[in-house]
Scaffold this motif. Structure first.
Motif, PDB file in Angstrom:
ATOM      1  N   SER A 224     -27.985  45.062 -23.512  1.00  0.00           N
ATOM      2  CA  SER A 224     -29.068  43.410 -22.910  1.00  0.00           C
ATOM      3  C   SER A 224     -28.555  42.481 -22.714  1.00  0.00           C
ATOM      4  O   SER A 224     -29.908  41.600 -22.548  1.00  0.00           O
ATOM      5  N   CYS A 225     -28.608  41.790 -24.009  1.00  0.00           N
ATOM      6  CA  CYS A 225     -28.965  40.991 -24.799  1.00  0.00           C
ATOM      7  C   CYS A 225     -28.041  39.981 -25.764  1.00  0.00           C
ATOM      8  O   CYS A 225     -26.838  41.416 -26.269  1.00  0.00           O
ATOM      9  N   ARG A 226     -27.584  38.918 -26.262  1.00  0.00           N
ATOM     10  CA  ARG A 226     -26.990  38.316 -27.113  1.00  0.00           C
ATOM     11  C   ARG A 226     -26.773  39.046 -28.001  1.00  0.00           C
ATOM     12  O   ARG A 226     -27.953  38.506 -28.719  1.00  0.00           O
ATOM     13  N   PRO A 227     -26.247  39.679 -29.092  1.00  0.00           N
ATOM     14  CA  PRO A 227     -26.413  40.092 -30.641  1.00  0.00           C
ATOM     15  C   PRO A 227     -26.458  39.052 -31.060  1.00  0.00           C
ATOM     16  O   PRO A 227     -27.197  39.526 -32.747  1.00  0.00           O
ATOM     17  N   GLU A 228     -26.482  37.630 -31.338  1.00  0.00           N
ATOM     18  CA  GLU A 228     -26.207  36.926 -32.176  1.00  0.00           C
ATOM     19  C   GLU A 228     -27.683  36.779 -32.263  1.00  0.00           C
ATOM     20  O   GLU A 228     -28.218  35.683 -32.583  1.00  0.00           O
ATOM     21  N   ASP A 229     -28.584  36.083 -30.886  1.00  0.00           N
ATOM     22  CA  ASP A 229     -29.582  36.184 -30.446  1.00  0.00           C
ATOM     23  C   ASP A 229     -30.141  36.987 -31.631  1.00  0.00           C
ATOM     24  O   ASP A 229     -31.889  36.589 -32.142  1.00  0.00           O
ATOM     25  N   LEU A 230     -30.123  38.394 -31.008  1.00  0.00           N
ATOM     26  CA  LEU A 230     -31.256  39.586 -31.892  1.00  0.00           C
ATOM     27  C   LEU A 230     -30.858  39.104 -33.140  1.00  0.00           C
ATOM     28  O   LEU A 230     -32.233  39.315 -34.557  1.00  0.00           O
ATOM     29  N   ALA A 231     -29.629  38.703 -34.072  1.00  0.00           N
ATOM     30  CA  ALA A 231     -29.620  38.889 -35.321  1.00  0.00           C
ATOM     31  C   ALA A 231     -30.436  37.485 -35.563  1.00  0.00           C
ATOM     32  O   ALA A 231     -30.849  37.467 -37.176  1.00  0.00           O
ATOM     33  N   ALA A 232     -30.098  36.135 -34.910  1.00  0.00           N
ATOM     34  CA  ALA A 232     -31.026  35.236 -35.165  1.00  0.00           C
ATOM     35  C   ALA A 232     -32.779  35.475 -35.353  1.00  0.00           C
ATOM     36  O   ALA A 232     -33.304  35.078 -36.221  1.00  0.00           O
ATOM     37  N   ALA A 233     -32.380  36.367 -34.544  1.00  0.00           N
ATOM     38  CA  ALA A 233     -34.837  35.971 -34.839  1.00  0.00           C
ATOM     39  C   ALA A 233     -34.734  37.399 -35.915  1.00  0.00           C
ATOM     40  O   ALA A 233     -36.030  37.297 -36.179  1.00  0.00           O
ATOM     41  N   MET A 234     -34.056  37.792 -36.390  1.00  0.00           N
ATOM     42  CA  MET A 234     -34.956  39.024 -37.640  1.00  0.00           C
ATOM     43  C   MET A 234     -34.862  38.581 -38.446  1.00  0.00           C
ATOM     44  O   MET A 234     -35.251  38.646 -39.475  1.00  0.00           O
ATOM     45  N   CYS A 235     -34.240  37.090 -38.499  1.00  0.00           N
ATOM     46  CA  CYS A 235     -34.471  36.165 -40.088  1.00  0.00           C
ATOM     47  C   CYS A 235     -36.004  35.802 -39.781  1.00  0.00           C
ATOM     48  O   CYS A 235     -36.601  34.953 -41.040  1.00  0.00           O
ATOM     49  N   GLU A 236     -37.112  35.549 -38.680  1.00  0.00           N
ATOM     50  CA  GLU A 236     -37.872  34.607 -37.996  1.00  0.00           C
ATOM     51  C   GLU A 236     -38.952  35.723 -38.097  1.00  0.00           C
ATOM     52  O   GLU A 236     -40.178  35.806 -38.208  1.00  0.00           O
ATOM     53  N   VAL A 237     -38.611  36.696 -37.089  1.00  0.00           N
ATOM     54  CA  VAL A 237     -40.136  37.957 -37.603  1.00  0.00           C
ATOM     55  C   VAL A 237     -39.708  38.796 -38.398  1.00  0.00           C
ATOM     56  O   VAL A 237     -38.483  39.558 -38.991  1.00  0.00           O
ATOM     57  N   GLY A 238     -41.356  39.294 -38.383  1.00  0.00           N
ATOM     58  CA  GLY A 238     -41.219  40.563 -39.437  1.00  0.00           C
ATOM     59  C   GLY A 238     -41.999  41.455 -38.529  1.00  0.00           C
ATOM     60  O   GLY A 238     -42.871  40.898 -37.728  1.00  0.00           O
ATOM     61  N   THR A 239     -43.474  42.428 -39.291  1.00  0.00           N
ATOM     62  CA  THR A 239     -44.367  42.540 -39.268  1.00  0.00           C
ATOM     63  C   THR A 239     -45.045  42.756 -40.308  1.00  0.00           C
ATOM     64  O   THR A 239     -44.520  42.688 -42.266  1.00  0.00           O
ATOM     65  N   PRO A 240     -45.843  41.551 -40.395  1.00  0.00           N
ATOM     66  CA  PRO A 240     -46.955  41.537 -41.971  1.00  0.00           C
ATOM     67  C   PRO A 240     -47.929  42.385 -43.048  1.00  0.00           C
ATOM     68  O   PRO A 240     -48.187  42.247 -43.653  1.00  0.00           O
ATOM     69  N   HIS A 241     -48.148  43.640 -42.304  1.00  0.00           N
ATOM     70  CA  HIS A 241     -48.774  45.094 -42.362  1.00  0.00           C
ATOM     71  C   HIS A 241     -48.034  46.529 -42.278  1.00  0.00           C
ATOM     72  O   HIS A 241     -48.508  46.909 -41.326  1.00  0.00           O
ATOM     73  N   PRO A 242     -46.957  46.510 -42.916  1.00  0.00           N
ATOM     74  CA  PRO A 242     -45.956  47.503 -42.597  1.00  0.00           C
ATOM     75  C   PRO A 242     -46.731  49.667 -42.375  1.00  0.00           C
ATOM     76  O   PRO A 242     -47.800  48.838 -43.647  1.00  0.00           O
ATOM     77  N   SER A 243     -46.917  49.845 -41.781  1.00  0.00           N
ATOM     78  CA  SER A 243     -48.032  51.235 -41.643  1.00  0.00           C
ATOM     79  C   SER A 243     -46.905  52.145 -40.965  1.00  0.00           C
ATOM     80  O   SER A 243     -45.765  51.636 -40.484  1.00  0.00           O
ATOM     81  N   PRO A 244     -47.259  53.349 -40.978  1.00  0.00           N
ATOM     82  CA  PRO A 244     -46.858  54.744 -40.622  1.00  0.00           C
ATOM     83  C   PRO A 244     -47.150  54.673 -38.487  1.00  0.00           C
ATOM     84  O   PRO A 244     -46.609  54.828 -38.167  1.00  0.00           O
TER      85      PRO A 244
END
Length: 298
Positions: A224-244
């Motif tokens: 439902s979205c452009r794969p290029e947009d999702l791939a680019a967003a991966m470089c910018e976002v994350g989670t600061p405190h990974p948890s279960p």
């Protein structure tokens, strides 16, 4: 014959718990078929549990009057399969099955506790944004993740840094986690990894389940979205405190692999190959029973 059955089952446990996980972890095909790979990891865990439980069962049956069961009875023609010698022989099976179930229950309690604590913090630090359909955190660090059973959480830094298409892709990725109930599989994998800690099976479950779930969410979001947009967003976002309790949109050691999958997708396995693989995966946990406890041919 029950000694032979116990030996065969022990060797099968080594195959499922030590040898096969190493091969599966090094294989390249899981990134082409993450759902199939996820099923394979869970089937190995079920096969290992069944083999260990039935090994203990047949050792408990060893003694005068013990007879062959299942397909291994073909090695002892003329004998008749005997039933259990009493309820006490079922204790090893119960103990072997109880351990992974207990670890799964403990992982579920940890995840539930972590989610409750996280929700309390979100109540103080975030606000629901109807336009995004997510909880918005006023923080410059770009983060995006979802909690088990929701909600999706986005920081103001994410909104400021991403384009509209990239932001939409990130939200679709998180909604894919929720729609697929990936938190249940993540909890199951964490519990099984704890149960088989120290074995290649446990290490593989801990290392592989979360990345495979991320790939599944990527694939669903990319519809439902452009794969290029999702791939680019991966470089910018994350989670600061990974948890279960959190499933992030980006970050982690597999980000480059996930980006490559989106930008240069490899062909999926052919339907016939997938069908054969599914049949083998479904058979793996049944083999210990068929060899030593199932109906004897003839």
């Amino acid at each position: 014959m029950t000694v032979l059955a116990a030996l065969v089952l022990a060797l099968y446990a080594v195959l499922a718990g030590v040898l096969a996980p190493g091969r599966l972890a090094r294989a390249a095909w899981p990134q082409r078929a993450p759902r199939l790979a996820l099923t394979a990891w869970l089937a190995l865990a079920a096969a290992f549990t069944a083999a260990v439980a039935l090994t203990a069962y047949h050792l408990a049956l060893t003694g005068p009057g013990a007879h062959a069961h299942g397909l291994l009875a073909l090695l002892e023609p003329g004998t008749r399969a005997a039933g259990p010698e009493g309820p006490a022989v079922l204790v090893p099976i119960a103990l072997a099955a109880a351990w992974p179930l207990a670890r799964i229950a403990a992982a579920a309690r940890r995840a539930r506790r972590d989610r409750t604590e996280h929700l309390e913090r979100l109540t103080l630090a975030g606000r629901t944004d109807p336009g995004l359909g997510a909880v918005l955190l006023d923080h410059p660090t770009p983060v995006a993740y979802c909690l088990h059973r929701g909600p999706v959480v986005i920081s103001s830094g994410t909104v400021a840094r991403l384009t509209d298409g990239q932001l939409y892709a990130v939200i679709q990725h998180e909604r894919a986690h929720l729609a697929g109930r990936h938190h249940l599989l993540l909890t199951l994998g964490a519990g099984l990894a704890d149960a088989f800690r120290g074995l290649p099976l446990g290490r593989g479950l801990r290392a592989q389940i979360a990345p495979l779930l991320e790939m599944l969410a990527d694939d669903r979001a990319a519809r439902s979205c452009r794969p290029e947009d999702l791939a680019a967003a991966m470089c910018e976002v994350g989670t600061p405190h990974p948890s279960p309790a959190t499933l992030p949109a980006g970050g982690g050691s597999r980000t480059l692999l996930r980006m490559r999958r989106l930008l240069r997708p490899a062909p999926r396995p052919r339907p016939a190959v997938r069908l054969v693989a599914l049949a083998l995966i479904a058979l793996a946990p049944l083999v210990p029973y068929l060899l030593t406890c199932g109906p004897t041919p003839g």
